[in-house]
Design a protein around this motif. Sequence first.
Motif, mmCIF file in Angstrom:
data_model
loop_
_atom_site.group_PDB
_atom_site.id
_atom_site.type_symbol
_atom_site.label_atom_id
_atom_site.label_comp_id
_atom_site.label_asym_id
_atom_site.label_seq_id
_atom_site.Cartn_x
_atom_site.Cartn_y
_atom_site.Cartn_z
ATOM 1 N N THR A 1 0.826 -1.208 0.000
ATOM 2 C CA THR A 1 0.000 0.000 0.000
ATOM 3 C C THR A 1 0.858 1.256 0.000
ATOM 4 O OG1 THR A 1 -1.718 -1.189 1.229
ATOM 5 C CG2 THR A 1 -1.862 1.220 1.194
ATOM 6 N N ALA A 2 1.928 1.257 0.815
ATOM 7 C CA ALA A 2 2.828 2.411 0.841
ATOM 8 C C ALA A 2 3.444 2.648 -0.528
ATOM 9 C CB ALA A 2 3.922 2.191 1.886
ATOM 10 N N ASN A 3 3.812 1.566 -1.204
ATOM 11 C CA ASN A 3 4.384 1.680 -2.538
ATOM 12 C C ASN A 3 3.354 2.166 -3.545
ATOM 13 O OD1 ASN A 3 4.965 0.016 -5.343
ATOM 14 N ND2 ASN A 3 6.815 0.880 -4.425
ATOM 15 N N ALA A 4 2.103 1.692 -3.412
ATOM 16 C CA ALA A 4 1.041 2.114 -4.330
ATOM 17 C C ALA A 4 0.803 3.616 -4.248
ATOM 18 C CB ALA A 4 -0.250 1.365 -4.006
ATOM 19 N N PRO B 1 2.131 10.942 2.359
ATOM 20 C CA PRO B 1 0.980 10.100 2.716
ATOM 21 C C PRO B 1 1.306 8.611 2.653
ATOM 22 C CG PRO B 1 0.686 11.044 0.532
ATOM 23 C CD PRO B 1 1.869 11.728 1.150
ATOM 24 N N ALA B 2 2.272 8.227 1.806
ATOM 25 C CA ALA B 2 2.668 6.811 1.727
ATOM 26 C C ALA B 2 3.244 6.342 3.051
ATOM 27 C CB ALA B 2 3.692 6.615 0.611
ATOM 28 N N LEU B 3 4.087 7.157 3.647
ATOM 29 C CA LEU B 3 4.676 6.804 4.938
ATOM 30 C C LEU B 3 3.616 6.775 6.042
ATOM 31 C CD1 LEU B 3 7.951 8.928 4.724
ATOM 32 C CD2 LEU B 3 7.780 6.440 4.634
ATOM 33 N N ILE B 4 2.750 7.771 6.050
ATOM 34 C CA ILE B 4 1.715 7.850 7.090
ATOM 35 C C ILE B 4 0.776 6.658 7.017
ATOM 36 C CG2 ILE B 4 -0.288 9.168 7.903
ATOM 37 C CD1 ILE B 4 1.170 11.713 6.946
ATOM 38 N N VAL B 5 0.260 6.392 5.818
ATOM 39 C CA VAL B 5 -0.707 5.304 5.643
ATOM 40 C C VAL B 5 -0.038 3.940 5.814
ATOM 41 C CG1 VAL B 5 -2.274 4.177 4.018
ATOM 42 C CG2 VAL B 5 -2.206 6.680 4.165
ATOM 43 N N GLY B 6 1.132 3.756 5.209
ATOM 44 C CA GLY B 6 1.818 2.469 5.284
ATOM 45 C C GLY B 6 2.171 2.083 6.714
ATOM 46 N N VAL B 7 2.791 3.004 7.431
ATOM 47 C CA VAL B 7 3.153 2.734 8.826
ATOM 48 C C VAL B 7 1.897 2.552 9.680
ATOM 49 C CG1 VAL B 7 4.247 3.694 10.886
ATOM 50 C CG2 VAL B 7 5.384 3.888 8.659
ATOM 51 N N GLY B 8 0.864 3.381 9.414
ATOM 52 C CA GLY B 8 -0.383 3.264 10.165
ATOM 53 C C GLY B 8 -1.037 1.902 9.985
ATOM 54 N N PHE C 1 -2.959 -3.158 11.862
ATOM 55 C CA PHE C 1 -3.397 -4.483 11.413
ATOM 56 C C PHE C 1 -2.276 -5.507 11.300
ATOM 57 C CE2 PHE C 1 -6.282 -1.305 9.531
ATOM 58 C CZ PHE C 1 -7.478 -1.719 10.106
ATOM 59 N N GLY C 2 -1.032 -5.083 11.515
ATOM 60 C CA GLY C 2 0.066 -6.015 11.384
ATOM 61 C C GLY C 2 0.523 -6.123 9.936
ATOM 62 N N PRO C 3 1.502 -6.984 9.650
ATOM 63 C CA PRO C 3 2.076 -7.071 8.305
ATOM 64 C C PRO C 3 1.128 -7.616 7.241
ATOM 65 C CG PRO C 3 2.954 -8.785 9.720
ATOM 66 C CD PRO C 3 2.189 -7.863 10.620
ATOM 67 N N MET C 4 0.263 -8.594 7.594
ATOM 68 C CA MET C 4 -0.716 -9.159 6.659
ATOM 69 C C MET C 4 -0.045 -9.726 5.401
ATOM 70 S SD MET C 4 -3.733 -6.286 7.008
ATOM 71 C CE MET C 4 -4.850 -7.124 5.887
#
Length: 399
Positions: free
Chosen positions: A346-349, A378-385, A390-393
Motif C-alpha cells: 500500500t505504501a508503494n502504491a 501520505p505513503a509513509l503515514i498510511v503504510g506505517v499506520g 493491522f500487522g504485516p498481513m
Amino acid sequence: MSELVDIFVTSVRDGFVQVSAFVAVTVLLFSYVQYKTDGALVRRLEQNRRAGPLVGAFMGLTPGCGGAIVMMPLYVRGSVSFGTVVATLIATAGDAAFVILALAPEAGLYAYGISFVSAIVFGYAVDTVGLGVGRIDRAVSRIGRTVTDGGFAAPTVGSQVHHYEEAQGCEVHDDATRHSPILTPLSKVALGAWWVAAAFGLVAGVLYLLRGAPDVPMVVAPSFAGAFTIFGITGTALSFYLYFVGRHYVGHGHVGKAKDTFANAQETLTHAAMETSFVTVWVIGAYLLYEYGLVFTGIEIQAVAAAAGVLAPVMGAVIGLIPGCGPQIVLATAYSQGAIPFSALTANAISQDGDALFPLIAIDKKAAIVASIYTTIPALIVGVGLHLLFGPMFGFGVL
C-alpha cells in the motif's frame, strides 16, 4: 542446472498466461475508451479546473500509466493545479497494478482504494491550504532552478502552481518509427501473432483460475496444459521481440510517453500490445529475480520482511520514489509471492509515480522533486499506520 532451467521456462510460461494476457485486456479497454472519446475527458477537465484533483485521482487510478501521463502536459500548460498533479501521482497505480489485479485482486482493490482516497484528500489539501508547498519549493530550488515559475495565481494561500508556455519537446508522443524491408513487415507479423497468443493465453488463464490455480505440467500436447505451455512461452517470446526490436518499427514503445487518444483501431491495438510487452518483460524479470534469489542465497525474503517490522512499509514508500514502473512491478511480484506485507504494498502504491513522472522531469526537475516528496508523505503515514493497526498481513488477497 536442471532446476535453473525449469525455473526459467516456468517463469517465462506462467508470467504471460497468469499476468500478461489479463494486462492486454485491461490496457486495450482503456485505450479503446481513449480512441472512442477522442480525448474528451481531458478537454472537459481543462474547462473545469476545480474538479482537477478528483479527476486526476481517477486518471491516476486507471491501471497502467496512460491516464496519469496525459495529465502532465495539462499541468505544463497551466490547465490544472499542482494539487491535481499530486493527486494524480498519488493515485497512480502504474503497470504494477496489472500484476496485483491478476495475482491478488482483493489486495489490489484495497491498496488502490486507499491510494485513491489519499490522493483526493492530499490533492485538495495542497490546493487549498498549501501544506507547506512554498517552503519545500524554496528548499528544492537550491538544488536547481526551474525553467520558469509562476504563471496563473494559485487557488488559495500556499498552493504554488508551476506554469509553462508550450515548450519545444514537451509534447507527449511516440518517437518516429524506423523502416526496414525485413524488420518492418516481420514486426507487424509478430504483432499479429502476439494478439493471437494473448487471446488464447487469456482463455487458458481464465480456465486456470476457474480450476483453482492448480500446478500445470510443462507439456506440448492438444490439451489445457499444452495450450497453457505453448501460448505462454510463445507470448513471452513475442513480447520480448516487440519490446526490444519491434517497437522501433511499429511504434508505441517509448516508456514515459503516451497520447490523449488514438487515430484508429489499429493504432489502439498496437499501443495495447506494446505496453503489455513492456509489462511482460519486467514481470518475467521479477519472477526470475525472486526465484533465482531464493535458490542462490537461500534467504527467505518473507522472514527478512517480517523481521524488518515497521521498516517494511517505509522501504515500500522509498522504492516508490524511483521513477518508472519496473521496480514497482518487482515489488508487486514479490507481494504476490508472499514475500512482503500488505502495508509495504500500500505504501508503494501511494508513493510510486510510474512513468507519469518522466514528462514532468523533462520539463521541470524541481516540480518533479516536489511532487515526489508530496506523494511519499501520505505513503509513509498510511503504510506505517496500516502496519501498526493491522500487522504485516502477508499474503492478504493473494490467489
